[in-house]
Design a protein around this motif. Structure first.
Motif, PDB file in Angstrom:
ATOM      1  N   ARG A 140       0.832  -1.207   0.000  1.00  0.00           N
ATOM      2  CA  ARG A 140       0.000   0.000   0.000  1.00  0.00           C
ATOM      3  C   ARG A 140       0.865   1.254   0.000  1.00  0.00           C
ATOM      4  O   ARG A 140       1.821   1.356   0.775  1.00  0.00           O
ATOM      5  CB  ARG A 140      -0.864  -0.003   1.273  1.00  0.00           C
ATOM      6  CG  ARG A 140      -1.670   1.263   1.492  1.00  0.00           C
ATOM      7  CD  ARG A 140      -2.406   1.221   2.833  1.00  0.00           C
ATOM      8  NE  ARG A 140      -3.218   2.413   2.998  1.00  0.00           N
ATOM      9  CZ  ARG A 140      -2.760   3.578   3.452  1.00  0.00           C
ATOM     10  NH1 ARG A 140      -1.487   3.705   3.798  1.00  0.00           N
ATOM     11  NH2 ARG A 140      -3.566   4.614   3.560  1.00  0.00           N
ATOM     12  N   LEU A 141       0.480   2.197  -0.862  1.00  0.00           N
ATOM     13  CA  LEU A 141       1.075   3.536  -0.842  1.00  0.00           C
ATOM     14  C   LEU A 141      -0.039   4.483  -0.425  1.00  0.00           C
ATOM     15  O   LEU A 141      -1.103   4.507  -1.050  1.00  0.00           O
ATOM     16  CB  LEU A 141       1.587   3.873  -2.245  1.00  0.00           C
ATOM     17  CG  LEU A 141       2.571   5.013  -2.420  1.00  0.00           C
ATOM     18  CD1 LEU A 141       3.858   4.792  -1.649  1.00  0.00           C
ATOM     19  CD2 LEU A 141       2.888   5.206  -3.909  1.00  0.00           C
ATOM     20  N   GLY A 142       0.199   5.235   0.641  1.00  0.00           N
ATOM     21  CA  GLY A 142      -0.813   6.180   1.118  1.00  0.00           C
ATOM     22  C   GLY A 142      -0.506   7.590   0.639  1.00  0.00           C
ATOM     23  O   GLY A 142       0.274   7.794  -0.298  1.00  0.00           O
ATOM     24  N   GLY A 144       1.183   9.696   2.197  1.00  0.00           N
ATOM     25  CA  GLY A 144       2.529  10.090   2.594  1.00  0.00           C
ATOM     26  C   GLY A 144       2.658  10.467   4.062  1.00  0.00           C
ATOM     27  O   GLY A 144       3.725  10.865   4.513  1.00  0.00           O
ATOM     28  N   GLY A 145       1.565  10.309   4.814  1.00  0.00           N
ATOM     29  CA  GLY A 145       1.596  10.635   6.240  1.00  0.00           C
ATOM     30  C   GLY A 145       2.019   9.460   7.112  1.00  0.00           C
ATOM     31  O   GLY A 145       2.400   9.640   8.264  1.00  0.00           O
ATOM     32  N   GLY A 146       1.928   8.265   6.593  1.00  0.00           N
ATOM     33  CA  GLY A 146       2.323   7.072   7.344  1.00  0.00           C
ATOM     34  C   GLY A 146       1.353   6.676   8.458  1.00  0.00           C
ATOM     35  O   GLY A 146       1.672   5.806   9.280  1.00  0.00           O
ATOM     36  N   ASP A 149       0.373   2.975   8.382  1.00  0.00           N
ATOM     37  CA  ASP A 149       1.526   2.135   8.733  1.00  0.00           C
ATOM     38  C   ASP A 149       1.697   2.098  10.244  1.00  0.00           C
ATOM     39  O   ASP A 149       1.946   1.047  10.832  1.00  0.00           O
ATOM     40  CB  ASP A 149       2.817   2.693   8.117  1.00  0.00           C
ATOM     41  CG  ASP A 149       2.892   2.484   6.614  1.00  0.00           C
ATOM     42  OD1 ASP A 149       2.402   1.450   6.137  1.00  0.00           O
ATOM     43  OD2 ASP A 149       3.460   3.362   5.936  1.00  0.00           O
ATOM     44  N   ARG A 150       1.577   3.284  10.875  1.00  0.00           N
ATOM     45  CA  ARG A 150       1.747   3.339  12.332  1.00  0.00           C
ATOM     46  C   ARG A 150       0.633   2.574  13.038  1.00  0.00           C
ATOM     47  O   ARG A 150       0.883   1.866  14.012  1.00  0.00           O
ATOM     48  CB  ARG A 150       1.794   4.797  12.814  1.00  0.00           C
ATOM     49  CG  ARG A 150       3.218   5.273  12.987  1.00  0.00           C
ATOM     50  CD  ARG A 150       3.316   6.757  13.252  1.00  0.00           C
ATOM     51  NE  ARG A 150       3.817   7.388  12.035  1.00  0.00           N
ATOM     52  CZ  ARG A 150       3.271   8.428  11.427  1.00  0.00           C
ATOM     53  NH1 ARG A 150       2.212   9.017  11.916  1.00  0.00           N
ATOM     54  NH2 ARG A 150       3.800   8.894  10.333  1.00  0.00           N
ATOM     55  N   ALA A 153       1.283  -1.178  12.565  1.00  0.00           N
ATOM     56  CA  ALA A 153       2.437  -1.632  13.354  1.00  0.00           C
ATOM     57  C   ALA A 153       2.031  -1.971  14.790  1.00  0.00           C
ATOM     58  O   ALA A 153       2.720  -2.739  15.460  1.00  0.00           O
ATOM     59  CB  ALA A 153       3.532  -0.570  13.339  1.00  0.00           C
ATOM     60  N   TRP A 180       9.245   0.479   6.694  1.00  0.00           N
ATOM     61  CA  TRP A 180       8.143   0.682   7.633  1.00  0.00           C
ATOM     62  C   TRP A 180       6.760   0.387   7.030  1.00  0.00           C
ATOM     63  O   TRP A 180       5.777   0.377   7.750  1.00  0.00           O
ATOM     64  CB  TRP A 180       8.165   2.126   8.149  1.00  0.00           C
ATOM     65  CG  TRP A 180       8.041   3.146   7.051  1.00  0.00           C
ATOM     66  CD1 TRP A 180       6.892   3.547   6.433  1.00  0.00           C
ATOM     67  CD2 TRP A 180       9.095   3.863   6.418  1.00  0.00           C
ATOM     68  NE1 TRP A 180       7.163   4.467   5.455  1.00  0.00           N
ATOM     69  CE2 TRP A 180       8.519   4.687   5.417  1.00  0.00           C
ATOM     70  CE3 TRP A 180      10.489   3.893   6.597  1.00  0.00           C
ATOM     71  CZ2 TRP A 180       9.268   5.534   4.598  1.00  0.00           C
ATOM     72  CZ3 TRP A 180      11.223   4.743   5.762  1.00  0.00           C
ATOM     73  CH2 TRP A 180      10.615   5.545   4.787  1.00  0.00           C
ATOM     74  N   ASP A 181       6.704   0.206   5.713  1.00  0.00           N
ATOM     75  CA  ASP A 181       5.402  -0.009   5.065  1.00  0.00           C
ATOM     76  C   ASP A 181       4.789  -1.333   5.504  1.00  0.00           C
ATOM     77  O   ASP A 181       5.475  -2.359   5.527  1.00  0.00           O
ATOM     78  CB  ASP A 181       5.554  -0.015   3.539  1.00  0.00           C
ATOM     79  CG  ASP A 181       5.682   1.374   2.953  1.00  0.00           C
ATOM     80  OD1 ASP A 181       5.049   2.305   3.485  1.00  0.00           O
ATOM     81  OD2 ASP A 181       6.407   1.514   1.949  1.00  0.00           O
TER      82      ASP A 181
HETATM   83  N1  LIG Z   1       5.576   2.507  12.583  1.00  0.00           N
HETATM   84  C1  LIG Z   1       6.074   3.734  12.348  1.00  0.00           C
HETATM   85  N2  LIG Z   1       6.656   4.430  13.325  1.00  0.00           N
HETATM   86  C2  LIG Z   1       7.158   5.660  13.098  1.00  0.00           C
HETATM   87  N3  LIG Z   1       7.113   6.283  11.908  1.00  0.00           N
HETATM   88  C3  LIG Z   1       6.538   5.645  10.888  1.00  0.00           C
HETATM   89  C4  LIG Z   1       5.989   4.337  11.046  1.00  0.00           C
HETATM   90  N4  LIG Z   1       5.457   3.967   9.860  1.00  0.00           N
HETATM   91  C5  LIG Z   1       5.704   4.993   9.004  1.00  0.00           C
HETATM   92  N5  LIG Z   1       6.344   5.995   9.602  1.00  0.00           N
HETATM   93  C6  LIG Z   1       6.787   7.253   8.986  1.00  0.00           C
HETATM   94  O1  LIG Z   1       5.740   7.869   8.260  1.00  0.00           O
HETATM   95  C7  LIG Z   1       6.298   8.559   7.154  1.00  0.00           C
HETATM   96  C8  LIG Z   1       5.402   8.404   5.948  1.00  0.00           C
HETATM   97  O2  LIG Z   1       5.307   7.034   5.608  1.00  0.00           O
HETATM   98  P1  LIG Z   1       4.932   6.601   4.117  1.00  0.00           P
HETATM   99  O3  LIG Z   1       4.950   5.113   4.062  1.00  0.00           O
HETATM  100  O4  LIG Z   1       5.795   7.329   3.134  1.00  0.00           O
HETATM  101  O5  LIG Z   1       3.452   7.181   3.962  1.00  0.00           O
HETATM  102  P2  LIG Z   1       2.130   6.451   3.463  1.00  0.00           P
HETATM  103  O6  LIG Z   1       2.124   5.073   4.027  1.00  0.00           O
HETATM  104  O7  LIG Z   1       1.047   7.327   3.963  1.00  0.00           O
HETATM  105  O8  LIG Z   1       2.254   6.425   1.965  1.00  0.00           O
HETATM  106  C9  LIG Z   1       7.686   8.013   6.926  1.00  0.00           C
HETATM  107  O9  LIG Z   1       8.615   9.057   7.099  1.00  0.00           O
HETATM  108  C10 LIG Z   1       7.874   6.937   7.959  1.00  0.00           C
HETATM  109  O10 LIG Z   1       9.152   7.000   8.543  1.00  0.00           O
END
Ligand SMILES: Nc1ncnc2c1ncn2[C@@H]1O[C@H](COP(=O)(O)OP(=O)(O)O)[C@@H](O)[C@H]1O
Ligand SMILES: [Mg+2]
Length: 196
Positions: A140-142, A144-146, A149-150, A153, A180-181
């Protein structure tokens, strides 16, 4: 949409968002209807009580019809909010027809924060997650806020189930994955229910 050359994540986001914005009003309506039909016939959804989803923005699959249907079934509906008290975290806020709403700094409609209306992700049965692009492996590409993913996790085990929601045109050849994705276990498009 298929690429022959590897591309940067930001370029891919722009390209796919442009394709998605180019969908006509009737293509958008057909997509929402197809996804509503699919979810209305999904026995897993029928058994779920606490459902998080999103308020569509920028051409994302619009879930308004689904929300109305869930409310009619007396399901509890939640939408994400950027947590005002925890940097970089997203929380899930109850969403009812009577919820006071506002527009956030990204131009997305969201409920006015009320701590008593916030739920923990462990209490949710399912999270329907927006995305910008995906591939046939569930990557998945979001935006850009991550945020997702957080969230992913922190999930150990099966609950909540996170399902990506997308138009078919958001599929790309291969998402360039970062460490981290977090991949998705399911994605729903108007034409296919992907499971991995
Ligand atoms: N589990 C995590 N803990 C801390 N930072 C995270 C985590 N997952 C993603 N990030 C941060 O979030 C930012 C954006 O993630 P990215 O994958 O580019 O965005 P998206 O998933 O929205 O497309 C990255 O700089 C990444 O380091
Ligand atoms: Mg990511």
């Amino acid at each position: 949409m298929f690429m022959t050359q590897p591309d940067t994540r930001q370029q891919l986001r722009q390209q796919v968002r442009q394709q998605r914005s180019a969908l006509s009003h009737s293509q958008q309506q057909e997509a929402s209807q197809a996804i509503l039909d699919l979810l209305q016939h999904d026995p897993n959804i029928a058994n779920m009580q606490h459902i998080a989803l999103y308020l569509a923005f920028d051409g994302e699959v619009n879930l308004t019809g689904l929300i109305e249907w869930l409310w009619q079934q007396n399901k509890h509906v939640y939408v994400p909010l950027i947590d005002p008290h925890q940097d970089g975290q997203m929380c899930f806020h109850r969403y009812q027809a009577t919820s006071p709403m506002q527009t956030n700094r990204f131009g997305i409609s969201e409920p006015v924060f009320d701590k008593s209306q916030v739920t923990t992700s462990q209490q949710l049965d399912v999270v329907l997650a927006p995305l910008v692009a995906f591939d046939s492996q569930g990557n998945r590409l979001g935006m850009g806020g991550g945020y997702y993913d957080r969230l992913l996790a922190t999930i150990n085990g099966e609950q909540p189930l996170v399902i990506g929601m997308a138009h078919d045109c958001q599929q790309i050849n291969q998402v360039p994955v970062q460490a981290w994705d977090q991949p998705l276990k399911q994605i729903i498009t108007p034409s296919k229910h992907w499971r991995w």
